[in-house]
Scaffold this motif. Sequence first.
Motif, PDB file in Angstrom:
ATOM      1  N   THR A  63      -1.889  -5.833   0.689  1.00  0.00           N
ATOM      2  CA  THR A  63      -0.865  -5.121   1.450  1.00  0.00           C
ATOM      3  C   THR A  63       0.521  -5.305   0.840  1.00  0.00           C
ATOM      4  O   THR A  63       1.354  -4.397   0.898  1.00  0.00           O
ATOM      5  CB  THR A  63      -0.867  -5.595   2.915  1.00  0.00           C
ATOM      6  OG1 THR A  63      -0.870  -7.036   2.959  1.00  0.00           O
ATOM      7  CG2 THR A  63      -2.087  -5.079   3.654  1.00  0.00           C
ATOM      8  N   GLN A  64       0.779  -6.473   0.236  1.00  0.00           N
ATOM      9  CA  GLN A  64       2.062  -6.658  -0.436  1.00  0.00           C
ATOM     10  C   GLN A  64       2.179  -5.721  -1.632  1.00  0.00           C
ATOM     11  O   GLN A  64       3.253  -5.172  -1.886  1.00  0.00           O
ATOM     12  CB  GLN A  64       2.246  -8.095  -0.887  1.00  0.00           C
ATOM     13  CG  GLN A  64       3.616  -8.337  -1.533  1.00  0.00           C
ATOM     14  CD  GLN A  64       3.829  -9.773  -1.962  1.00  0.00           C
ATOM     15  OE1 GLN A  64       2.886 -10.564  -2.025  1.00  0.00           O
ATOM     16  NE2 GLN A  64       5.067 -10.135  -2.236  1.00  0.00           N
ATOM     17  N   MET A  65       1.076  -5.539  -2.345  1.00  0.00           N
ATOM     18  CA  MET A  65       1.096  -4.625  -3.473  1.00  0.00           C
ATOM     19  C   MET A  65       1.371  -3.192  -3.003  1.00  0.00           C
ATOM     20  O   MET A  65       2.199  -2.476  -3.587  1.00  0.00           O
ATOM     21  CB  MET A  65      -0.230  -4.674  -4.217  1.00  0.00           C
ATOM     22  CG  MET A  65      -0.257  -3.823  -5.480  1.00  0.00           C
ATOM     23  SD  MET A  65      -1.934  -3.512  -6.051  1.00  0.00           S
ATOM     24  CE  MET A  65      -2.548  -2.480  -4.725  1.00  0.00           C
ATOM     25  N   LEU A  66       0.714  -2.774  -1.920  1.00  0.00           N
ATOM     26  CA  LEU A  66       0.945  -1.430  -1.379  1.00  0.00           C
ATOM     27  C   LEU A  66       2.377  -1.294  -0.869  1.00  0.00           C
ATOM     28  O   LEU A  66       3.006  -0.243  -1.044  1.00  0.00           O
ATOM     29  CB  LEU A  66      -0.048  -1.154  -0.249  1.00  0.00           C
ATOM     30  CG  LEU A  66      -1.521  -1.117  -0.650  1.00  0.00           C
ATOM     31  CD1 LEU A  66      -2.408  -0.940   0.575  1.00  0.00           C
ATOM     32  CD2 LEU A  66      -1.782  -0.003  -1.655  1.00  0.00           C
TER      33      LEU A  66
ATOM     34  N   GLU B  28      13.543  -4.835   0.801  1.00  0.00           N
ATOM     35  CA  GLU B  28      12.562  -5.816   1.272  1.00  0.00           C
ATOM     36  C   GLU B  28      11.280  -5.751   0.448  1.00  0.00           C
ATOM     37  O   GLU B  28      10.730  -6.782   0.045  1.00  0.00           O
ATOM     38  CB  GLU B  28      12.253  -5.577   2.756  1.00  0.00           C
ATOM     39  CG  GLU B  28      11.145  -6.445   3.322  1.00  0.00           C
ATOM     40  CD  GLU B  28      11.477  -7.931   3.383  1.00  0.00           C
ATOM     41  OE1 GLU B  28      10.578  -8.726   3.734  1.00  0.00           O
ATOM     42  OE2 GLU B  28      12.636  -8.303   3.085  1.00  0.00           O
ATOM     43  N   ALA B  29      10.793  -4.531   0.186  1.00  0.00           N
ATOM     44  CA  ALA B  29       9.528  -4.386  -0.535  1.00  0.00           C
ATOM     45  C   ALA B  29       9.629  -4.933  -1.956  1.00  0.00           C
ATOM     46  O   ALA B  29       8.778  -5.713  -2.397  1.00  0.00           O
ATOM     47  CB  ALA B  29       9.112  -2.916  -0.566  1.00  0.00           C
ATOM     48  N   LEU B  30      10.674  -4.544  -2.681  1.00  0.00           N
ATOM     49  CA  LEU B  30      10.800  -5.008  -4.061  1.00  0.00           C
ATOM     50  C   LEU B  30      11.294  -6.454  -4.120  1.00  0.00           C
ATOM     51  O   LEU B  30      10.950  -7.187  -5.057  1.00  0.00           O
ATOM     52  CB  LEU B  30      11.738  -4.078  -4.835  1.00  0.00           C
ATOM     53  CG  LEU B  30      11.226  -2.637  -4.987  1.00  0.00           C
ATOM     54  CD1 LEU B  30      12.153  -1.842  -5.900  1.00  0.00           C
ATOM     55  CD2 LEU B  30       9.808  -2.612  -5.540  1.00  0.00           C
ATOM     56  N   GLY B  31      12.076  -6.869  -3.129  1.00  0.00           N
ATOM     57  CA  GLY B  31      12.487  -8.272  -3.074  1.00  0.00           C
ATOM     58  C   GLY B  31      11.286  -9.187  -2.891  1.00  0.00           C
ATOM     59  O   GLY B  31      11.178 -10.238  -3.536  1.00  0.00           O
TER      60      GLY B  31
ATOM     61  N   ALA C 147       8.225  -8.406  -3.756  1.00  0.00           N
ATOM     62  CA  ALA C 147       7.426  -8.313  -4.985  1.00  0.00           C
ATOM     63  C   ALA C 147       7.982  -9.245  -6.064  1.00  0.00           C
ATOM     64  O   ALA C 147       7.226  -9.919  -6.778  1.00  0.00           O
ATOM     65  CB  ALA C 147       7.401  -6.870  -5.481  1.00  0.00           C
ATOM     66  N   ILE C 148       9.303  -9.279  -6.200  1.00  0.00           N
ATOM     67  CA  ILE C 148       9.934 -10.165  -7.177  1.00  0.00           C
ATOM     68  C   ILE C 148       9.666 -11.622  -6.826  1.00  0.00           C
ATOM     69  O   ILE C 148       9.341 -12.440  -7.696  1.00  0.00           O
ATOM     70  CB  ILE C 148      11.454  -9.891  -7.239  1.00  0.00           C
ATOM     71  CG1 ILE C 148      11.707  -8.513  -7.861  1.00  0.00           C
ATOM     72  CG2 ILE C 148      12.170 -10.973  -8.034  1.00  0.00           C
ATOM     73  CD1 ILE C 148      13.148  -8.042  -7.758  1.00  0.00           C
ATOM     74  N   ARG C 149       9.773 -11.937  -5.550  1.00  0.00           N
ATOM     75  CA  ARG C 149       9.517 -13.313  -5.114  1.00  0.00           C
ATOM     76  C   ARG C 149       8.058 -13.701  -5.382  1.00  0.00           C
ATOM     77  O   ARG C 149       7.778 -14.810  -5.836  1.00  0.00           O
ATOM     78  CB  ARG C 149       9.840 -13.458  -3.637  1.00  0.00           C
ATOM     79  CG  ARG C 149       9.663 -14.879  -3.109  1.00  0.00           C
ATOM     80  CD  ARG C 149       9.894 -14.943  -1.611  1.00  0.00           C
ATOM     81  NE  ARG C 149       9.596 -16.281  -1.106  1.00  0.00           N
ATOM     82  CZ  ARG C 149      10.482 -17.218  -0.861  1.00  0.00           C
ATOM     83  NH1 ARG C 149      11.774 -16.973  -1.064  1.00  0.00           N
ATOM     84  NH2 ARG C 149      10.127 -18.394  -0.407  1.00  0.00           N
TER      85      ARG C 149
END
Length: 333
Positions: A124-127, A250-253, A255-257
């Motif tokens: 779900t994080q990837m999506l 939030e989504a890309l933050g 992903a970076i984390r």
Amino acid sequence: MKRTAAIMLLTGVALFTAMLAWQGLSAVGRALSVAGWGLAVVAAWHLVPLAIDSHAWRILYQHPRPEILRMVWARWIGESMNGLLPVAQIGGDIAKARLLIKQGLEAAETGATVVVDITLAALTQMLFGVLGLVLLLILIDQPDIAWGVALGIGVMLTMLALFYKLQRGGLFGGLAVWVRRLGGGREWLDFVGGARSLDAAIATIYARSWRVVRALAWRWVGWVAGIGEVWLGLYFLGHPVGLADAVMLEALGQAIRGAAFAIPGALGVQEGGFVLLAGLIGLDPQTGLALSLVKRVRELGLGLPGLVAWQWAESRWVGRVRRPAPDATVRHS
């Protein structure tokens, strides 16, 4: 392993310090001071995705399921460890399984729910990250980076599919020795009944496909609820943004984390990511860094008590184990 963790921690501290020095500590401090009591609101909001994620994890259990408050308690401790300690973003998950098993939950099933929950979180994080990337493409209007985005998505999908296939094929039986080393020599797998029992319990959970789908859906809701943390953070920093911007940040933050899992708390990496992402939507670097620090304040505000609760729970269990049985002999004076 301990030496590697120490090196990663020092790397994170160095990156974090460099980011503060680059943007100017006083400037960032002024930006952060604007939030004031809003920091407490942001911290309180995090309890919403925490509860949702706990519900998603709970769904994976067979009936009768553990109480939701017990699941929230265990996840809170696990998140606190993963966020504040050099445990490679997995030590907290091991610890929360141990805590629940010590409280009487079935060992193999508990360990299996943690593994499957981690898998669903990654999917779900990837999506969620894909959604953020799509919004980024729309917001900055640079379709030429679409090929790079597509390649990154393809790599993530391949890795996730491989992890799922390994789970279905008996992953932990083959990784038993490695997991023991990761635990600093402790027999972590013994707490879940051994590698074979864990593999069997994982297969049982995946066989209940409808429960897995429900847990997956709630995991997605948890990521969406996390958008409120960024939106509220920027609102109290005096830079309110629209929903699309908040979703992208939030989504890309996240992903970076996630990509910087080897560095405790993604120190420095998260800060650099938010500085970069904030600039893409017209915010100054100090605001991006202040937003990251708002998240750090929330991590400390909820995480430090979580670590205390973990130590209390562990010491209580150790004390119970070491306490001698009462003497059955009655002595009379």
